[in-house]
Structures are given as structure tokens and as C-alpha cells.
Design an enzyme around this catalytic site. Structure first.
Site, PDB file in Angstrom:
ATOM      1  N   GLY A  64       6.897   3.332  -8.222  1.00 50.25           N
ATOM      2  CA  GLY A  64       8.370   3.342  -8.211  1.00 50.25           C
ATOM      3  C   GLY A  64       8.907   3.597  -6.809  1.00 50.25           C
TER       4      GLY A  64
ATOM      5  N   ARG B 157      -2.510 -14.746 -20.431  1.00 45.37           N
ATOM      6  CA  ARG B 157      -3.246 -15.858 -21.065  1.00 45.37           C
ATOM      7  C   ARG B 157      -2.408 -16.278 -22.253  1.00 45.37           C
ATOM      8  NH1 ARG B 157      -6.093 -16.881 -17.594  1.00 45.37           N
ATOM      9  NH2 ARG B 157      -7.904 -15.802 -16.833  1.00 45.37           N
TER      10      ARG B 157
ATOM     11  N   GLY C   6       2.444   7.341  -5.615  1.00 48.31           N
ATOM     12  CA  GLY C   6       2.268   8.464  -6.528  1.00 48.31           C
ATOM     13  C   GLY C   6       0.845   8.540  -7.067  1.00 48.31           C
ATOM     14  N   ASP C   7       0.694   9.196  -8.221  1.00 49.57           N
ATOM     15  CA  ASP C   7      -0.665   9.432  -8.727  1.00 49.57           C
ATOM     16  C   ASP C   7      -1.433   8.141  -9.008  1.00 49.57           C
ATOM     17  OD1 ASP C   7       1.069   8.942 -10.810  1.00 49.57           O
ATOM     18  OD2 ASP C   7       0.317  10.544 -12.099  1.00 49.57           O
ATOM     19  N   GLY C   8      -0.760   7.126  -9.570  1.00 46.05           N
ATOM     20  CA  GLY C   8      -1.425   5.852  -9.874  1.00 46.05           C
ATOM     21  C   GLY C   8      -1.902   5.176  -8.593  1.00 46.05           C
ATOM     22  N   THR C   9      -1.010   5.130  -7.607  1.00 48.44           N
ATOM     23  CA  THR C   9      -1.334   4.512  -6.306  1.00 48.44           C
ATOM     24  C   THR C   9      -2.509   5.225  -5.651  1.00 48.44           C
ATOM     25  OG1 THR C   9       0.994   4.012  -6.012  1.00 48.44           O
ATOM     26  CG2 THR C   9      -0.360   3.976  -4.031  1.00 48.44           C
TER      27      THR C   9
ATOM     28  N   THR D  96       6.679  10.674  -4.568  1.00 49.26           N
ATOM     29  CA  THR D  96       7.296  10.538  -5.882  1.00 49.26           C
ATOM     30  C   THR D  96       8.441  11.529  -6.004  1.00 49.26           C
ATOM     31  OG1 THR D  96       7.104  10.948  -8.271  1.00 49.26           O
ATOM     32  CG2 THR D  96       5.457  11.983  -6.925  1.00 49.26           C
ATOM     33  N   ILE D  97       9.515  11.068  -6.603  1.00 53.57           N
ATOM     34  CA  ILE D  97      10.622  12.006  -6.822  1.00 53.57           C
ATOM     35  C   ILE D  97      10.196  13.082  -7.823  1.00 53.57           C
ATOM     36  CG2 ILE D  97      12.424  10.318  -6.296  1.00 53.57           C
ATOM     37  CD1 ILE D  97      12.991  10.285  -9.381  1.00 53.57           C
TER      38      ILE D  97
ATOM     39  N   ASP E  31       4.953  15.589  -8.690  1.00 57.62           N
ATOM     40  CA  ASP E  31       3.885  16.025  -9.605  1.00 57.62           C
ATOM     41  C   ASP E  31       2.480  15.627  -9.145  1.00 57.62           C
ATOM     42  OD1 ASP E  31       4.084  13.313 -10.013  1.00 57.62           O
ATOM     43  OD2 ASP E  31       4.207  13.412 -12.188  1.00 57.62           O
TER      44      ASP E  31
ATOM     45  N   ARG F 188      33.252  20.941 -23.823  1.00 58.26           N
ATOM     46  CA  ARG F 188      32.161  20.159 -24.401  1.00 58.26           C
ATOM     47  C   ARG F 188      30.796  20.667 -23.955  1.00 58.26           C
ATOM     48  NH1 ARG F 188      34.271  14.148 -22.935  1.00 58.26           N
ATOM     49  NH2 ARG F 188      35.566  13.843 -24.776  1.00 58.26           N
TER      50      ARG F 188
ATOM     51  N   ARG G  86       8.303  12.672 -16.308  1.00 64.78           N
ATOM     52  CA  ARG G  86       7.642  12.312 -17.568  1.00 64.78           C
ATOM     53  C   ARG G  86       6.798  13.446 -18.111  1.00 64.78           C
ATOM     54  NH1 ARG G  86       4.951   6.897 -15.577  1.00 64.78           N
ATOM     55  NH2 ARG G  86       5.011   8.086 -13.660  1.00 64.78           N
TER      56      ARG G  86
ATOM     57  N   GLN H   7      18.553   8.423  -9.203  1.00 68.81           N
ATOM     58  CA  GLN H   7      17.758   9.475  -8.552  1.00 68.81           C
ATOM     59  C   GLN H   7      16.804   8.933  -7.510  1.00 68.81           C
ATOM     60  OE1 GLN H   7      16.230  12.370 -11.929  1.00 68.81           O
ATOM     61  NE2 GLN H   7      16.969  10.464 -12.766  1.00 68.81           N
TER      62      GLN H   7
HETATM   63  O1  F6P Z   1       7.240   8.233 -11.466  1.00 65.71           O
HETATM   64  C1  F6P Z   1       8.495   7.932 -11.037  1.00 65.71           C
HETATM   65  C2  F6P Z   1       9.405   7.549 -12.160  1.00 65.71           C
HETATM   66  O2  F6P Z   1      10.665   7.491 -11.560  1.00 65.71           O
HETATM   67  C3  F6P Z   1       9.395   8.454 -13.385  1.00 65.71           C
HETATM   68  O3  F6P Z   1      10.046   9.661 -13.240  1.00 65.71           O
HETATM   69  C4  F6P Z   1      10.024   7.559 -14.415  1.00 65.71           C
HETATM   70  O4  F6P Z   1       9.681   7.939 -15.702  1.00 65.71           O
HETATM   71  C5  F6P Z   1       9.454   6.225 -14.067  1.00 65.71           C
HETATM   72  O5  F6P Z   1       9.128   6.267 -12.686  1.00 65.71           O
HETATM   73  C6  F6P Z   1      10.388   5.074 -14.353  1.00 65.71           C
HETATM   74  O6  F6P Z   1       9.767   3.878 -14.081  1.00 65.71           O
HETATM   75  P1  F6P Z   1      10.493   2.441 -14.056  1.00 65.71           P
HETATM   76  O7  F6P Z   1      11.131   2.298 -12.719  1.00 65.71           O
HETATM   77  O8  F6P Z   1       9.387   1.480 -14.284  1.00 65.71           O
HETATM   78  O9  F6P Z   1      11.489   2.470 -15.171  1.00 65.71           O
END
Ligand code: F6P
Length: 364
Positions: free
Chosen positions: A14, A87, A117-120, A140-141, A144, A177, A186, A289
Site C-alpha cells: 500500500g 487462466r 511492509g511485512d509482505g514486501t 507502513t502507516i 506493525d 451524538r 488490520r 490516512q
Molecule cells: O497495510 C496497510 C493498509 O493500509 C491496511 O491498514 C489496510 O487494511 C490495507 O492496507 C488496505 O489495503 P487496500 O489499499 O488494498 O484497500
């Protein structure tokens, strides 16, 4: 005469405020101080797989310190070790890492900087194990990533959300309110915790602390009875009710991490209205964000991370992510990073402080 060192840089996952600031720092230092050549990889790992490279010069990175997004483009689905290929109507996953590594060799890249982030960083770790000289920069915002106390983008995201909460106070107070602000996060509730405290949230719900509706409702009622006829709830998208489930918005099949969350604030608003009779409204901060210019803190952090990555390359120290520890930086082996998200510890001092001034986390 030895040929110039040629380094490549990619941004993956992201987008996040500060990506361009890192690209700028890497490119300027590599060219101006070390006479290296810098190659930008387009669209994250997609560029490695499909040969999308272009040269970065000083001029191209000039003026991008404050620019949001990434001039290189990004992808949060591309993964050389698990690339989705269509496919017909079906999606099939293929290991195309050999192609990606061969493309790097063809381009004569000496080292790859992976910003993500973690995946990268998990993919960067695999590339490193397969012999690619890699340096990782944590982004990553969500804040984590393991073994770094801070990721760039987090501070800016917290600032954006805090401004949003400040603005919600106006309607909350005027209309008596409950206003619910849903933020990203997440598995980890860092954004909700920090922005919730900064924005004076009355109830903060994070994934690490499963909440009970009874406690949330009690807090709203207590406030009403004491004459405070409004409440602010800050909820992380991954918050979980005790014994319940996260609210899933969408499944992105091609992604390595396919679950997209969102919508818990609407569920909460309906429940609060039903259980208290008080009007409630939900606001999802969403991708606001991640958008726009990095704040001054993130500009400073990204400049340090980018220049330090070049230092590692010069010293031939590969296979590390640069982590933040106290006021300094540490080299963290990528293997150690690739072990799941960094959650908010339940005894975090900020949770204790918030509880001591009456903030509810939905657990008591
Ligand atoms: O990991 C960054 C993040 O912004 C998460 O906080 C969020 O759940 C996710 O990416 C959203 O991903 P996408 O941009 O694919 O909707």
C-alpha cells in the site's frame, strides 16, 4: 576502471506518506556521494517480474520530498514467489522468482532496496536467501513491523486521523451524538491507540483487546448521565468483539494477504443506537490516512532511512532491514522481520495512561 555500482529501488504494498522522500534520499546520496547508478523498478515486484525499469537521475527526485504516493508506482498483489496469473476465470499462482532474478541480472543490478511492509519484506527475505543482495526499509502507516519501533508513514497517518477526530467533536457536541471514527490497522491497533489518545477519544477499540458491547454502551451512558452528552469512539478496522469476528469488506484473490477489512464503525453505530437510544454516526477515514504529504517527522525519518540504506550497500551489508531503536538505527536480519505483525502490547504505557484518565478500551 571498475564499472559504476548499479542499485535498484522499489516500493511495494500500500502507498504511504514518505515513499518519495525515501526514493529521493537513496537516489541523491547514491549518485552525489558515491557516483552510483540508480534504477527505479516500476510498480513494486511487478516491475521485477515484467521487466519494468527506468533510470533515476538527481533531477527526477528533486522536489519530491513532500509529494505523496510513489513516483515508481506500487502493487499490493505482485509477488515473484506467488504471482497470480489468470487462466480464464480462474486464478492460478506461479513461482516466477527465477524470471525476476534473471531480470535483475540482465539489468546488471548489484543490489536491490525494497521499501515496504511485512509482505514486501518477507519477499525481500526470500530474494535475499536466493542470492540477491537486498536492503529493506520498513514502511507502513500501520506501524506493525517487527524489530522497528517506528515505520515511516505512521506519524503522518496519526496526525491526519487526529485532525479528523477533532472535527468530529464539533458534530458530536452540537448534536449530542456518538461519533465513531474507523481507522486502518488490520491486526495491530497502533493508529487507533495513538490517534485515539491524541484526539481525546472516549472509547478506543483495537484488535489486541477484544471488546464487549456492554462496556462500550456503559461508557456512553455514564457520560450522558454525567452531563457529557456526546462520545467519541475510535475503532481500528480489525477490532474484534469478544467471541466474534472481524468485519470483512472484500477478498482480493490475487493478493498474498487477500482479506480487506472495513465497516466495523457502521456495525457499532447501529448497535449503540439500538442499545442506548442515542444517535450515532460512523466515519471511515480509509485511504485518506495514506494520502498526501508526509509530516516533518516522517520527512526526517525517511531521509535517514534512505541514506542509511546506501551506507549498508557501500559496506556490502546485505539481507538486513533498517530498524529504528530509541534514537538510533539498527540492522535487523530480514529473517527476524518475517515473523508476523508487531502488535500493541497489552501493558503498553499509553494504554495504562489512557485508562487512568477514564478512556475505555471496551474491556472494562
Ligand atoms: O497495510 C496497510 C493498509 O493500509 C491496511 O491498514 C489496510 O487494511 C490495507 O492496507 C488496505 O489495503 P487496500 O489499499 O488494498 O484497500
Amino acid at each position: 576502471m571498475p564499472s559504476k555500482k548499479r542499485i535498484a529501488v522499489l516500493t511495494s504494498g500500500g502507498d504511504c506518506p514518505g515513499l518519495n522522500a525515501v526514493i529521493r534520499a537513496v537516489t541523491k546520496k547514491a549518485i552525489f556521494e558515491h557516483g552510483m547508478e540508480v534504477i527505479g523498478v516500476e510498480d513494486g515486484y511487478e516491475g521485477l517480474i515484467y521487466n519494468k525499469f527506468h533510470k533515476l537521475e538527481g533531477l527526477q527526485v528533486s522536489g519530491i520530498l513532500t509529494l505523496g504516493g510513489t513516483i515508481l508506482g506500487t502493487s499490493n498483489t505482485a509477488n515473484p514467489y506467488r504471482q497470480a496469473v489468470k487462466r480464464g476465470k480462474e486464478i492460478e499462482f506461479q513461482d516466477v522468482s527465477k524470471t525476476a532474478i534473471a531480470n535483475l541480472k540482465k539489468m546488471k543490478i548489484d543490489c536491490l532496496i525494497c521499501i515496504g511492509g511485512d509482505g514486501t519484506l518477507s519477499t525481500a527475505n526470500k530474494l535475499s536467501r536466493d542470492g540477491v543482495p537486498v536492503v529493506g526499509i520498513p514502511k507502513t502507516i500501520d506501524n506493525d513491523i517487527r524489530h522497528t519501533e517506528m515505520t515511516f508513514g505512521f506519524s503522518t497517518a496519526v496526525e491526519i486521523v487526529t485532525e479528523g477526530i477533532d472535527r468530529l467533536h464539533t458534530t458530536a457536541q452540537s448534536h449530542h451524538r456518538v461519533m465513531i471514527m474507523e481507522v486502518m490497522g488490520r491486526r495491530a491497533g497502533w493508529i487507533a491507540l495513538y490517534s485515539g489518545v491524541a484526539g481525546g477519544g472516549d472509547i478506543i477499540l483495537i484488535p489486541e483487546i477484544p471488546y464487549s458491547m456492554n462496556w462500550a454502551v456503559q461508557k456512553v451512558k455514564e457520560r450522558n448521565q454525567s452531563g457529557k452528552r456526546f462520545s467519541i469512539v475510535v475503532v481500528a478496522e480489525g477490532a474484534i468483539p469478544k467471541g466474534g469476528q472481524m468485519v470483512v469488506r472484500k477478498i482480493v484473490k490475487e493478493s498474498t494477504d487477500p482479506v480487506r477489512l472495513g465497516g466495523i464503525s457502521f456495525v457499532l453505530a447501529a448497535q449503540i443506537e439500538k442499545l442506548t437510544g442515542i444517535d450515532a454516526r460512523a466515519v471511515v477515514m480509509g485511504h485518506l490516512q495514506r494520502g498526501g504529504s508526509p509530516n516533518s517527522f516522517d520527512r526526517v525519518l525517511t531521509t535517514q532511512l534512505g541514506t542509511r540504506a546506501v551506507d549498508l550497500i557501500v559496506k556490502k551489508e546485505f539481507g538486513f532491514m533498517i530498524g529504528v531503536k530509541g534514537n538510533d538505527f539498527v540492522n535487523v536480519p530480514l529473517d527476524k522481520v518475517d515473523q508476523g505483525p508487531r502488535l500493541v502490547p497489552l501493558n503498553h504505557p499509553l494504554i495504562r495512561s489512557a485508562k487512568s484518565i477514564g478512556t475505555s478500551f471496551g474491556d472494562s
